[in-house]
Motif scaffolding. Structure first.
Motif, PDB file in Angstrom:
ATOM      1  N   ALA A   1       0.818  -1.221   0.000  1.00 62.56           N
ATOM      2  CA  ALA A   1       0.000   0.000   0.000  1.00 62.56           C
ATOM      3  C   ALA A   1       0.848   1.265   0.000  1.00 62.56           C
ATOM      4  CB  ALA A   1      -0.919  -0.018   1.212  1.00 62.56           C
ATOM      5  N   GLY A   2       2.152   1.119  -0.064  1.00 61.20           N
ATOM      6  CA  GLY A   2       3.029   2.290  -0.106  1.00 61.20           C
ATOM      7  C   GLY A   2       3.164   2.987   1.234  1.00 61.20           C
ATOM      8  N   ILE A   3       2.948   2.263   2.322  1.00 64.28           N
ATOM      9  CA  ILE A   3       3.108   2.868   3.654  1.00 64.28           C
ATOM     10  C   ILE A   3       4.536   2.599   4.134  1.00 64.28           C
ATOM     11  CG2 ILE A   3       2.347   2.756   6.071  1.00 64.28           C
ATOM     12  CD1 ILE A   3      -0.435   2.065   4.999  1.00 64.28           C
ATOM     13  N   PRO A   4       5.296   3.657   4.431  1.00 66.92           N
ATOM     14  CA  PRO A   4       6.691   3.428   4.827  1.00 66.92           C
ATOM     15  C   PRO A   4       6.785   2.817   6.221  1.00 66.92           C
ATOM     16  CG  PRO A   4       6.130   5.759   4.986  1.00 66.92           C
ATOM     17  CD  PRO A   4       4.936   5.073   4.397  1.00 66.92           C
ATOM     18  N   ILE A   5       7.437   1.678   6.286  1.00 66.47           N
ATOM     19  CA  ILE A   5       7.589   0.988   7.572  1.00 66.47           C
ATOM     20  C   ILE A   5       9.052   0.533   7.712  1.00 66.47           C
ATOM     21  CG2 ILE A   5       5.206   0.223   7.983  1.00 66.47           C
ATOM     22  CD1 ILE A   5       6.174  -2.456   6.580  1.00 66.47           C
ATOM     23  N   PRO A   6       9.983   1.498   7.759  1.00 65.56           N
ATOM     24  CA  PRO A   6      11.398   1.122   7.738  1.00 65.56           C
ATOM     25  C   PRO A   6      11.825   0.216   8.888  1.00 65.56           C
ATOM     26  CG  PRO A   6      11.111   3.446   8.320  1.00 65.56           C
ATOM     27  CD  PRO A   6       9.789   2.949   7.829  1.00 65.56           C
ATOM     28  N   ALA A   7      11.299   0.435  10.081  1.00 64.37           N
ATOM     29  CA  ALA A   7      11.767  -0.376  11.220  1.00 64.37           C
ATOM     30  C   ALA A   7      11.149  -1.770  11.196  1.00 64.37           C
ATOM     31  CB  ALA A   7      11.458   0.328  12.542  1.00 64.37           C
ATOM     32  N   LEU A   8       9.857  -1.845  10.872  1.00 66.45           N
ATOM     33  CA  LEU A   8       9.223  -3.176  10.806  1.00 66.45           C
ATOM     34  C   LEU A   8       9.878  -4.015   9.722  1.00 66.45           C
ATOM     35  CD1 LEU A   8       5.425  -2.279  11.192  1.00 66.45           C
ATOM     36  CD2 LEU A   8       6.810  -3.583  12.814  1.00 66.45           C
ATOM     37  N   SER A   9      10.122  -3.393   8.551  1.00 66.94           N
ATOM     38  CA  SER A   9      10.708  -4.201   7.475  1.00 66.94           C
ATOM     39  C   SER A   9      12.169  -4.512   7.773  1.00 66.94           C
ATOM     40  CB  SER A   9      10.518  -3.562   6.110  1.00 66.94           C
ATOM     41  OG  SER A   9      10.823  -2.213   6.149  1.00 66.94           O
ATOM     42  N   ALA A  10      12.883  -3.566   8.420  1.00 69.87           N
ATOM     43  CA  ALA A  10      14.293  -3.840   8.768  1.00 69.87           C
ATOM     44  C   ALA A  10      14.381  -4.968   9.798  1.00 69.87           C
ATOM     45  CB  ALA A  10      14.951  -2.582   9.316  1.00 69.87           C
ATOM     46  N   SER A  11      13.460  -4.980  10.736  1.00 67.23           N
ATOM     47  CA  SER A  11      13.531  -6.024  11.770  1.00 67.23           C
ATOM     48  C   SER A  11      13.281  -7.398  11.154  1.00 67.23           C
ATOM     49  CB  SER A  11      12.556  -5.745  12.916  1.00 67.23           C
ATOM     50  OG  SER A  11      11.230  -5.769  12.456  1.00 67.23           O
ATOM     51  N   LEU A  12      12.348  -7.441  10.211  1.00 64.86           N
ATOM     52  CA  LEU A  12      12.069  -8.718   9.552  1.00 64.86           C
ATOM     53  C   LEU A  12      13.271  -9.147   8.696  1.00 64.86           C
ATOM     54  CD1 LEU A  12       9.872 -10.811   9.338  1.00 64.86           C
ATOM     55  CD2 LEU A  12       8.777  -9.472   7.534  1.00 64.86           C
ATOM     56  N   ALA A  13      13.863  -8.167   8.014  1.00 60.78           N
ATOM     57  CA  ALA A  13      15.046  -8.480   7.191  1.00 60.78           C
ATOM     58  C   ALA A  13      16.210  -8.919   8.095  1.00 60.78           C
ATOM     59  CB  ALA A  13      15.459  -7.260   6.375  1.00 60.78           C
ATOM     60  N   TYR A  14      16.311  -8.307   9.272  1.00 60.60           N
ATOM     61  CA  TYR A  14      17.366  -8.718  10.212  1.00 60.60           C
ATOM     62  C   TYR A  14      17.147 -10.177  10.610  1.00 60.60           C
ATOM     63  CZ  TYR A  14      20.087  -9.074  14.525  1.00 60.60           C
ATOM     64  OH  TYR A  14      20.970  -9.483  15.492  1.00 60.60           O
ATOM     65  N   PHE A  15      15.904 -10.478  10.966  1.00 58.48           N
ATOM     66  CA  PHE A  15      15.610 -11.844  11.392  1.00 58.48           C
ATOM     67  C   PHE A  15      15.911 -12.835  10.263  1.00 58.48           C
ATOM     68  CE2 PHE A  15      12.923 -15.546  11.742  1.00 58.48           C
ATOM     69  CZ  PHE A  15      13.250 -15.976  13.014  1.00 58.48           C
ATOM     70  N   ASP A  16      15.441 -12.509   9.060  1.00 55.13           N
ATOM     71  CA  ASP A  16      15.663 -13.427   7.936  1.00 55.13           C
ATOM     72  C   ASP A  16      17.143 -13.511   7.576  1.00 55.13           C
ATOM     73  OD1 ASP A  16      13.046 -14.226   7.666  1.00 55.13           O
ATOM     74  OD2 ASP A  16      12.519 -12.611   6.285  1.00 55.13           O
ATOM     75  N   GLY A  17      17.846 -12.375   7.711  1.00 51.70           N
ATOM     76  CA  GLY A  17      19.274 -12.357   7.380  1.00 51.70           C
ATOM     77  C   GLY A  17      20.112 -13.130   8.385  1.00 51.70           C
ATOM     78  N   ILE A  18      19.810 -12.954   9.662  1.00 51.88           N
ATOM     79  CA  ILE A  18      20.670 -13.527  10.703  1.00 51.88           C
ATOM     80  C   ILE A  18      20.471 -15.045  10.825  1.00 51.88           C
ATOM     81  CG2 ILE A  18      19.227 -13.295  12.801  1.00 51.88           C
ATOM     82  CD1 ILE A  18      22.719 -11.831  12.629  1.00 51.88           C
ATOM     83  N   ARG A  19      19.359 -15.546  10.224  1.00 50.15           N
ATOM     84  CA  ARG A  19      19.151 -17.007  10.289  1.00 50.15           C
ATOM     85  C   ARG A  19      19.378 -17.651   8.919  1.00 50.15           C
ATOM     86  NH1 ARG A  19      14.207 -18.943   8.415  1.00 50.15           N
ATOM     87  NH2 ARG A  19      13.131 -17.270   7.355  1.00 50.15           N
ATOM     88  N   LYS A  20      19.969 -16.879   7.975  1.00 49.21           N
ATOM     89  CA  LYS A  20      20.177 -17.437   6.631  1.00 49.21           C
ATOM     90  C   LYS A  20      21.583 -18.022   6.542  1.00 49.21           C
ATOM     91  CE  LYS A  20      18.988 -16.830   1.899  1.00 49.21           C
ATOM     92  NZ  LYS A  20      18.710 -18.277   1.884  1.00 49.21           N
ATOM     93  N   ALA A  21      21.649 -19.313   6.380  1.00 50.10           N
ATOM     94  CA  ALA A  21      22.967 -19.969   6.353  1.00 50.10           C
ATOM     95  C   ALA A  21      23.738 -19.604   5.083  1.00 50.10           C
ATOM     96  CB  ALA A  21      22.797 -21.480   6.456  1.00 50.10           C
ATOM     97  N   ASN A  22      23.044 -19.496   3.966  1.00 52.02           N
ATOM     98  CA  ASN A  22      23.717 -19.159   2.709  1.00 52.02           C
ATOM     99  C   ASN A  22      23.231 -17.816   2.209  1.00 52.02           C
ATOM    100  OD1 ASN A  22      25.336 -21.492   2.248  1.00 52.02           O
ATOM    101  ND2 ASN A  22      23.413 -22.598   1.914  1.00 52.02           N
TER     102      ASN A  22
END
Ligand code: 3PG
Length: 469
Positions: free
Chosen positions: A414-435
């Motif tokens: 919907a084009g709503i800026p959510i930098p912290a929510l999306s960053a936190s999710l990316a952090y979680f996905d990044g920190i548990r990604k083996a490759n």
């Protein structure tokens, strides 16, 4: 109230300094205050405080060994007070900087004080105006030898919550201010995460104002109950006294910052600690300050319509779980930063993450029920582990992820800026990604700069001629 039975000089009586003076004097401590503003000096007298007209008079009025608490804005104001104090104090006296000073400034001032045989402390004090008056959380750093002098006063003025004392001695020199700096970075992140949830509720037109207020009240009745959430509940209901409607609706959407969040972001970058949620929150405040540019670009891009999507089916359980996941990531990043700082600056001997959780949960702005989930983790995981490595917390966090993905996807679509929510999710996905995809980056670095690379299937450093010359 406890009787502190000592003398304390306080320099600087802005909001925090004045309330701390009243707090300490109310507990039986003899307080001498100095403020450079003449009108404020009279105000302090009217409040029944012993207000003097110069630093020299303040020092003269204190029996030795003296304890002086500085409560002036961080930066050059602290330097000028400290420099004058160093000419007035004698060996064995103690100075406590209770403002939000940058920890490296505290280290520099502490080194100078050490040469003069003066005990120098940096104290992170959190709790806002109300906390300063009734009992804040205090994170102290400085020489162990001077603790008998300063601890009775600083622990005596602190909050007590369910038998937990809002006071923690964290170790040497700048560590108190470092711990407070990270505390504030997590505070920025949680505030930003909450603001994004509010924005989704408001701009996706999922709820009317009263329903948003009621939803935040619901959030504040479960595991996300916290001081900040209670403030949200009050703010979201507060009526404007000048016109009809919520006061919040006419508050200018520009969030200022005093420095701690930015310093924490810089420290994370300097120490190589990934902290995307913390950084996003600092960035979001900077972006909010670009109000004129935002307005002009809003007009310029007004013809862009966001893809038509059906009104997302988001409910309170989605918001609750999304916020929970975001807050856990913010704390995970914050504790990783604390761990790296303690290693880098040699503060490990006094560092205890469960004690830090306790002090953050006793009078500070971060006071929250979620601390009762995070605190016990440090008794279960190995030293230096990430918060996310705890098995029990992993089970809880995993349940939140489908909700977080749904909420983040709906907002982005919907084009709503959510930098912290999306960053936190990316952090979680990044920190548990083996490759990760960093193999391509390292190959590029070797391709253009002969930086070499390591292989997953054998030891050593390698370089390849990736392109034909
Ligand atoms: C605090 O110590 O919590 C500060 O007052 C908040 O920091 P800020 O002014 O940068 O928001």
């Amino acid at each position: 109230m406890d009787n502190l039975c000592g003398f304390l000089g306080i320099v600087g009586t802005g909001t925090m300094g004045q309330e701390l003076a009243l707090n300490v004097s109310g507990r039986g401590c003899k307080v001498i205050v100095f403020d450079q503003n003449q009108k404020q000096r009279q105000n302090l007298k009217d409040l029944g405080l012993n207000s003097v007209s110069s630093l020299a008079n303040l020092v003269a009025a204190l029996p030795r060994p003296r304890v002086v608490l500085i409560m002036v804005p961080a930066g050059s104001a602290v330097d000028s007070v400290v420099e004058e104090l160093f000419t007035l104090l004698q060996d064995g006296d103690a100075v406590v900087d209770g403002g939000n000073s940058y920890f490296k400034d505290t280290q520099r001032r502490a080194a100078k004080a050490h040469d003069l045989s003066i005990y120098y402390y940096g104290a992170g004090i959190s709790g806002g105006k109300e906390g300063a008056r009734t009992g804040p959380a205090v994170m102290l750093g400085g020489p162990e030898e001077g603790l008998p002098l300063v601890m009775p006063i600083l622990s005596g003025l602190a909050a007590v919550r369910e038998k937990r004392l809002g006071f923690l001695y964290c170790g040497n020199d700048g560590v108190g201010h470092f711990v407070k700096m990270v505390h504030n970075a997590v505070e920025y992140a949680i505030m930003q995460l909450q603001a994004e949830i509010y924005l989704i509720m408001r701009d996706l037109e999922l709820m009317k104002a009263e329903e948003i207020a009621a939803s935040f009240a619901t959030l504040n009745s479960g595991r996300l109950r916290s001081s900040l959430m209670s403030m949200n509940v009050a703010i979201l209901k507060y009526q404007d006294d000048r016109q009809e409607g919520l006061l919040l609706d006419v508050v200018l959407d520009r969030a200022k910052q005093s420095g701690t969040g930015r310093w924490a972001a810089n420290s994370a970058l300097e120490l190589g600690v990934p902290a995307p949620t913390l950084l996003a929150a600092v960035d979001a405040r900077s972006l909010s300050m670009q109000g004129e540019l935002r307005k002009s670009l809003h007009l310029q891009y007004s013809n862009i319509s966001n893809p038509k999507i059906a009104k997302p089916n988001l409910d309170i359980s989605d918001f609750e779980a999304t916020l929970f996941a975001g807050i856990i990531c913010a704390f995970a990043e914050g504790f990783s930063l604390l761990e790296a700082g303690s290693q880098r600056y040699d503060w490990t001997s006094h560092f205890s993450f469960s004690a830090i959780c306790d002090v953050w949960n006793s009078g500070s702005i971060l006071e929250a029920d979620i601390m009762n989930i995070i605190g016990p983790v440090w008794g279960r995981v190995k030293k230096g582990a990430s918060l996310l490595e705890d098995d029990q917390l992993a089970v809880t966090t995993m349940k939140t992820l489908p909700h977080a993905r749904k909420t983040v996807t709906a907002a982005i679509s919907a084009g709503i800026p959510i930098p912290a929510l999306s960053a936190s999710l990316a952090y979680f996905d990044g920190i548990r990604k083996a490759n990760s995809g960093a193999n391509l980056i390292q190959a590029q670095r070797d391709c253009f700069g002969a930086h070499t690379y390591q292989r997953t299937d054998r030891e050593g450093q390698f370089h390849s001629q990736w392109q034909e010359s």
